[in-house]
Design an enzyme around this catalytic site. Sequence first.
Site, PDB file in Angstrom:
ATOM      1  N   CYS A 192      57.226  17.323  16.720  1.00 41.14           N
ATOM      2  CA  CYS A 192      58.149  17.851  17.741  1.00 41.14           C
ATOM      3  C   CYS A 192      57.570  17.730  19.144  1.00 41.14           C
ATOM      4  CB  CYS A 192      58.420  19.323  17.494  1.00 41.14           C
ATOM      5  SG  CYS A 192      59.021  19.672  15.857  1.00 41.14           S
TER       6      CYS A 192
ATOM      7  N   ARG B  87      55.841  10.303  19.257  1.00 39.95           N
ATOM      8  CA  ARG B  87      55.261  11.329  18.390  1.00 39.95           C
ATOM      9  C   ARG B  87      55.970  11.395  17.037  1.00 39.95           C
ATOM     10  NH1 ARG B  87      52.668  15.217  21.848  1.00 39.95           N
ATOM     11  NH2 ARG B  87      53.100  16.954  20.472  1.00 39.95           N
TER      12      ARG B  87
ATOM     13  N   TRP C  79      60.924  17.085  14.524  1.00 41.80           N
ATOM     14  CA  TRP C  79      60.447  16.450  13.298  1.00 41.80           C
ATOM     15  C   TRP C  79      60.575  17.521  12.225  1.00 41.80           C
ATOM     16  CZ3 TRP C  79      56.389  16.949   9.712  1.00 41.80           C
ATOM     17  CH2 TRP C  79      56.129  15.811   8.940  1.00 41.80           C
TER      18      TRP C  79
ATOM     19  N   ASN D 163      58.082  24.151  18.975  1.00 42.63           N
ATOM     20  CA  ASN D 163      57.279  23.212  18.208  1.00 42.63           C
ATOM     21  C   ASN D 163      56.278  24.044  17.409  1.00 42.63           C
ATOM     22  OD1 ASN D 163      55.496  21.273  17.318  1.00 42.63           O
ATOM     23  ND2 ASN D 163      54.773  20.666  19.337  1.00 42.63           N
ATOM     24  N   GLY D 164      56.135  23.775  16.114  1.00 43.27           N
ATOM     25  CA  GLY D 164      55.182  24.540  15.299  1.00 43.27           C
ATOM     26  C   GLY D 164      55.871  25.090  14.066  1.00 43.27           C
TER      27      GLY D 164
ATOM     28  N   GLU E  75      42.202   1.475   4.818  1.00 47.42           N
ATOM     29  CA  GLU E  75      42.962   1.502   6.073  1.00 47.42           C
ATOM     30  C   GLU E  75      44.027   0.400   6.089  1.00 47.42           C
ATOM     31  OE1 GLU E  75      43.557   3.407   8.360  1.00 47.42           O
ATOM     32  OE2 GLU E  75      44.201   2.227  10.071  1.00 47.42           O
TER      33      GLU E  75
ATOM     34  N   LYS F  34      47.977   1.052   6.618  1.00 44.89           N
ATOM     35  CA  LYS F  34      48.771   0.399   7.679  1.00 44.89           C
ATOM     36  C   LYS F  34      50.013  -0.226   7.079  1.00 44.89           C
ATOM     37  CE  LYS F  34      47.674   1.800  10.460  1.00 44.89           C
ATOM     38  NZ  LYS F  34      46.706   2.725  10.834  1.00 44.89           N
TER      39      LYS F  34
ATOM     40  N   GLU G  50      52.622   2.497   5.692  1.00 48.52           N
ATOM     41  CA  GLU G  50      53.322   3.376   6.630  1.00 48.52           C
ATOM     42  C   GLU G  50      54.367   2.648   7.466  1.00 48.52           C
ATOM     43  OE1 GLU G  50      50.857   5.353   9.581  1.00 48.52           O
ATOM     44  OE2 GLU G  50      49.470   3.679   9.596  1.00 48.52           O
TER      45      GLU G  50
ATOM     46  N   HIS H 147      38.916  -0.209 -14.378  1.00 46.56           N
ATOM     47  CA  HIS H 147      38.880   1.104 -15.035  1.00 46.56           C
ATOM     48  C   HIS H 147      40.258   1.751 -15.074  1.00 46.56           C
ATOM     49  CE1 HIS H 147      34.576   0.821 -15.323  1.00 46.56           C
ATOM     50  NE2 HIS H 147      34.515   0.517 -14.039  1.00 46.56           N
TER      51      HIS H 147
ATOM     52  N   LYS I 171      53.379  10.996  15.235  1.00 44.27           N
ATOM     53  CA  LYS I 171      52.122  10.534  15.815  1.00 44.27           C
ATOM     54  C   LYS I 171      51.096  11.661  15.851  1.00 44.27           C
ATOM     55  CE  LYS I 171      49.505   7.586  17.957  1.00 44.27           C
ATOM     56  NZ  LYS I 171      48.923   6.565  17.065  1.00 44.27           N
TER      57      LYS I 171
HETATM   58  C1  F6R Z   1      48.022   6.332  10.598  1.00 48.93           C
HETATM   59  C2  F6R Z   1      47.723   7.438  11.490  1.00 48.93           C
HETATM   60  C3  F6R Z   1      47.418   8.756  10.879  1.00 48.93           C
HETATM   61  C4  F6R Z   1      46.424   9.532  11.767  1.00 48.93           C
HETATM   62  C5  F6R Z   1      46.259  10.959  11.234  1.00 48.93           C
HETATM   63  C6  F6R Z   1      45.243  11.729  12.032  1.00 48.93           C
HETATM   64  O1  F6R Z   1      48.244   5.158  11.302  1.00 48.93           O
HETATM   65  O2  F6R Z   1      47.756   7.308  12.683  1.00 48.93           O
HETATM   66  O3  F6R Z   1      46.935   8.642   9.584  1.00 48.93           O
HETATM   67  O4  F6R Z   1      45.209   8.863  11.779  1.00 48.93           O
HETATM   68  O5  F6R Z   1      47.498  11.626  11.285  1.00 48.93           O
HETATM   69  O6  F6R Z   1      45.599  11.785  13.370  1.00 48.93           O
HETATM   70  P1  F6R Z   1      44.540  12.105  14.494  1.00 48.93           P
HETATM   71  O7  F6R Z   1      43.561  11.004  14.529  1.00 48.93           O
HETATM   72  O8  F6R Z   1      45.351  12.209  15.757  1.00 48.93           O
HETATM   73  O9  F6R Z   1      43.904  13.410  14.104  1.00 48.93           O
END
Ligand code: F6R
Length: 602
Positions: free
Chosen positions: A2, A27, A75, A101-102, A479, A483, A486, A502, A597
């Site tokens: 949010c 975000r 969100w 927000n929260g 990772e 990527k 997501e 396994h 985000k």
């Molecule tokens: C994936 C991504 C998330 C963040 C995670 C932690 O591309 O961006 O997995 O890495 O939500 O976010 P931060 O680094 O802001 O604590």
Amino acid sequence: MCGIVGYIGEVNAKEILLKGLEKLEYRGYDSAGIALYDTSAQVVNVFKEKGRIATLRESIPSNMDGTAGIGHTRWATHGVPNKRNAHPHRSADGRFTLVHNGVIENYEILKNQYFANHSFTSDTDTEVIVELIAHFVQEGMEVEAAFRKGLSQLKGSYAIALIDSENPQLIYVAKAKSPLLVGVGNNCNVVASDAMAMLQVTDQFLEIMDKEIVLVTPNDVTIKTLQGDIVERAPYTAEIDASDIEKGTYPHFMLKEIDEQPGVIRNIIREYQDQDGNILVDEAIRSAIADADRINIIACGTSYHAGLVGKQMIENLAQIPVEVHLASEFSYNMPLLTKKPLFLFISQSGETADSRAVLVRVKELGYPALTLTNVSGSTISREADYTMLLHAGPEIAVASTKAYTAQIAVLAILAVDSARGKGMNPSFDLARELGLVANAMDVLCHAKEDFEAIATEFLATTRNAFFIGRSVDYYVVLEAALKLKEISYIQAEGFAGGELKHGTIALIEEGTPVVALSTQEGTNLNIRGNVKEVVARGANACVIASKGLEMDGDRFIIPRVHELFTPLASIVPMQLIAYYAALHRGCDVDKPRNLAKSVTVE
Ligand code: F6R
């Protein structure tokens, strides 16, 4: 997650609020709304819509305007994403309008306690806040006192902006755990979850601390404690280059941010090393590391994956034991701690609620904490003892790319500096090696056609994909899989090559794409063996290897860099493959579904 904006001043608030919300789109959100005080009709109008801000914009009559307003991107947490649950929410008596927000953990209790016979119009935890404030005012309290009393009833996290239609020249603002700033302009003031949203108005911002309230009028900002005592605080200048938050000629922020990585690495070298090759790390951080008998890295998602690479570098170079923990697990399943642990929080945003919850616990226990973050002044930075900045520039795409490589580069600096501190001078020149990494990244960013071709050949129609690696390549493929899943919604798994047999190898069938990464001499032959195992069972294998380790049939060769720093280069092909896979499948690359985000709820 949010986002909140607010404006109070002399000019067209509607445009400022909508532009502010657009800047917060990164975000992640699923609905949006604004409340505007219409000066001529003297009413607060609320507009909200499910979906994009463009839809909200279309729903607002063009002649609608006002000089005060609040806005929100939601969100969904409590209640599905729809117009009814979108913010702003208005009290039943029509007087108060609020954005939040929260998460209010005790909202059901409050509903039962105060509003047993009231029928709420939404499924949100937010509506109870605005009703609570209206309720205390109806009982005879002044609005400010009712605002404070309402807040004192809340358990959980909140950032709030509230308008009173009977006094629209004042926005009431408050926060606890969720981020919120107040911006100081000329004959106007603003409110925003992120300074970026209101750079259009000002670059002067005031931090708000948890459990403070702020009274914002066109010409004044007053910060008070929940008890009503005035707090004096000077604004700081938000040092964000407006062009950093524009896409320029790029079709997507993600692609721009992937391409920015060589520059980010060079920038980090400049920030953390002087001309004589001395590493620039605060003495206080050095002694905290020297005093520690173990480093506990705490992070989520991509930052957690960077932490795994960091563990390898720190243990290898500085011989300090490192554990890497998922923040969301650590809080509820704390391992046995050593006598003198140092906690290292890795968070691009510096606002992630799961990581912050661990930080709060760690501080209660009295342990030192260092934060690696991209956002100076963010909550996890402010509340830790020490901070090291990533200097990556704002990262807008939801999928983290340049922050990941910046995190690894700063961890490399920390590892080498800690090694030097222990008298174990590594045999390489760090700035030179990172410079070579930046050059390799440049080469990789210019090979987009190759990665687009790989995405087309291996990932165009598949439902699932595997990424395998061994040693540090295993951390990179975790990772890589994140990527891909997501942004393209392909079910992807990152796996340790040797572990497949396994159990997971049962999933390999005719045509299953398996991307294998090989950058480590010590495991090159082993991962090749694992590739043979999956090919024998019908997999469509795509091997990406470092120069010097290549073999016939490899699909792409990465320029050679120091073995410890290969993750910085080897992730670039993976990011680009994910990007093109998502693009070709018609996905919204920068704003993937269901994701945010800045994840500000636990
Ligand atoms: C994936 C991504 C998330 C963040 C995670 C932690 O591309 O961006 O997995 O890495 O939500 O976010 P931060 O680094 O802001 O604590």
